[in-house]
Motif scaffolding. Sequence first.
Motif, mmCIF file in Angstrom:
data_model
loop_
_atom_site.group_PDB
_atom_site.id
_atom_site.type_symbol
_atom_site.label_atom_id
_atom_site.label_comp_id
_atom_site.label_asym_id
_atom_site.label_seq_id
_atom_site.Cartn_x
_atom_site.Cartn_y
_atom_site.Cartn_z
ATOM 1 N N LEU A 62 1.296 -0.925 -0.020
ATOM 2 C CA LEU A 62 0.326 -0.300 0.477
ATOM 3 C C LEU A 62 0.923 1.424 -0.099
ATOM 4 O O LEU A 62 1.547 1.449 0.807
ATOM 5 N N ASP A 63 0.432 2.103 -0.542
ATOM 6 C CA ASP A 63 0.897 3.717 -0.824
ATOM 7 C C ASP A 63 -0.298 4.569 -0.498
ATOM 8 O O ASP A 63 -0.874 4.127 0.481
ATOM 9 N N LYS A 64 0.933 6.059 -0.297
ATOM 10 C CA LYS A 64 -0.099 7.053 0.616
ATOM 11 C C LYS A 64 -1.694 7.287 -0.406
ATOM 12 O O LYS A 64 -2.674 7.528 -0.020
ATOM 13 N N ILE A 65 -1.605 6.867 -1.896
ATOM 14 C CA ILE A 65 -2.901 7.493 -2.388
ATOM 15 C C ILE A 65 -3.699 6.131 -1.519
ATOM 16 O O ILE A 65 -4.910 5.734 -1.790
ATOM 17 N N ILE B 160 -7.772 12.477 -4.489
ATOM 18 C CA ILE B 160 -6.876 11.534 -3.840
ATOM 19 C C ILE B 160 -5.764 12.188 -5.493
ATOM 20 O O ILE B 160 -4.761 11.807 -5.222
ATOM 21 N N GLY B 161 -6.534 12.640 -6.432
ATOM 22 C CA GLY B 161 -6.040 13.329 -8.009
ATOM 23 C C GLY B 161 -5.559 12.160 -8.599
ATOM 24 O O GLY B 161 -4.070 13.049 -9.335
ATOM 25 N N LEU B 162 -5.958 11.084 -8.714
ATOM 26 C CA LEU B 162 -5.498 10.420 -9.996
ATOM 27 C C LEU B 162 -6.685 10.530 -10.776
ATOM 28 O O LEU B 162 -7.833 11.110 -10.494
ATOM 29 N N ASN C 64 -2.713 5.708 10.894
ATOM 30 C CA ASN C 64 -1.604 6.401 10.059
ATOM 31 C C ASN C 64 -1.531 6.907 8.941
ATOM 32 O O ASN C 64 -1.313 5.946 8.348
ATOM 33 N N TYR C 65 -2.687 7.325 8.529
ATOM 34 C CA TYR C 65 -3.175 6.833 6.774
ATOM 35 C C TYR C 65 -2.166 7.638 5.819
ATOM 36 O O TYR C 65 -2.639 7.814 4.482
ATOM 37 N N SER D 16 4.997 2.292 7.832
ATOM 38 C CA SER D 16 4.719 1.299 8.680
ATOM 39 C C SER D 16 4.371 0.661 8.545
ATOM 40 O O SER D 16 3.786 -0.409 9.060
ATOM 41 N N LEU D 17 2.981 0.153 7.715
ATOM 42 C CA LEU D 17 2.570 -1.248 7.415
ATOM 43 C C LEU D 17 2.261 -2.213 6.050
ATOM 44 O O LEU D 17 2.708 -3.168 6.809
#
Length: 166
Positions: A6-9, A32-34, A156-157, A162-163
């Motif tokens: 998983l990434d920030k998006i 989300i900017g996509l 923490n999104y 951390s994930l």
Amino acid sequence: MSGLKLDKIDLKILRILQENSKITNLDLSKKIGLSPAPTLERVKKLESASIIKSYHALVNAQTIGLSVKTLVLVSLAWQKENALENFIAKVNEIDEIVECYIITGEADFLMQLVCHDIPSYEQLLFKTLSKIEEIERLKTLMTLSTVKDSKVLPFNYEDASSLNGN
């Protein structure tokens, strides 16, 4: 955890969908900017990986006449043969039990029950729950009001590292 990195998006998508699962793909993509196509592809990947398990309508129990919510501590009669399996099977047949957890501490299970009113809870308690022979002791905790009921997981999104174990 699934093998999906998983990434920030992705984390932003998870946060937004937990807050409002009815958001359109177009609105989600703007937040989300996509563009819409890759946004939908990311949501589908999150669903396929079972990170997003399902979508639900959150119904206001009070407005449909379900005004009593109780928490019930249950201690099992472990000496009964197949006590755990039998208890779990019986719990799954009672619609008013909306959540049930195996716990540690002073009891074996914590159940959340939702009923129309006190008489219907009393009926459930004396006619149904008390007849489950695997139950040794019940302790009811009556809820008075709701102070907080968040459906957004505390994560923490903003930080995907951390994930993914980085």
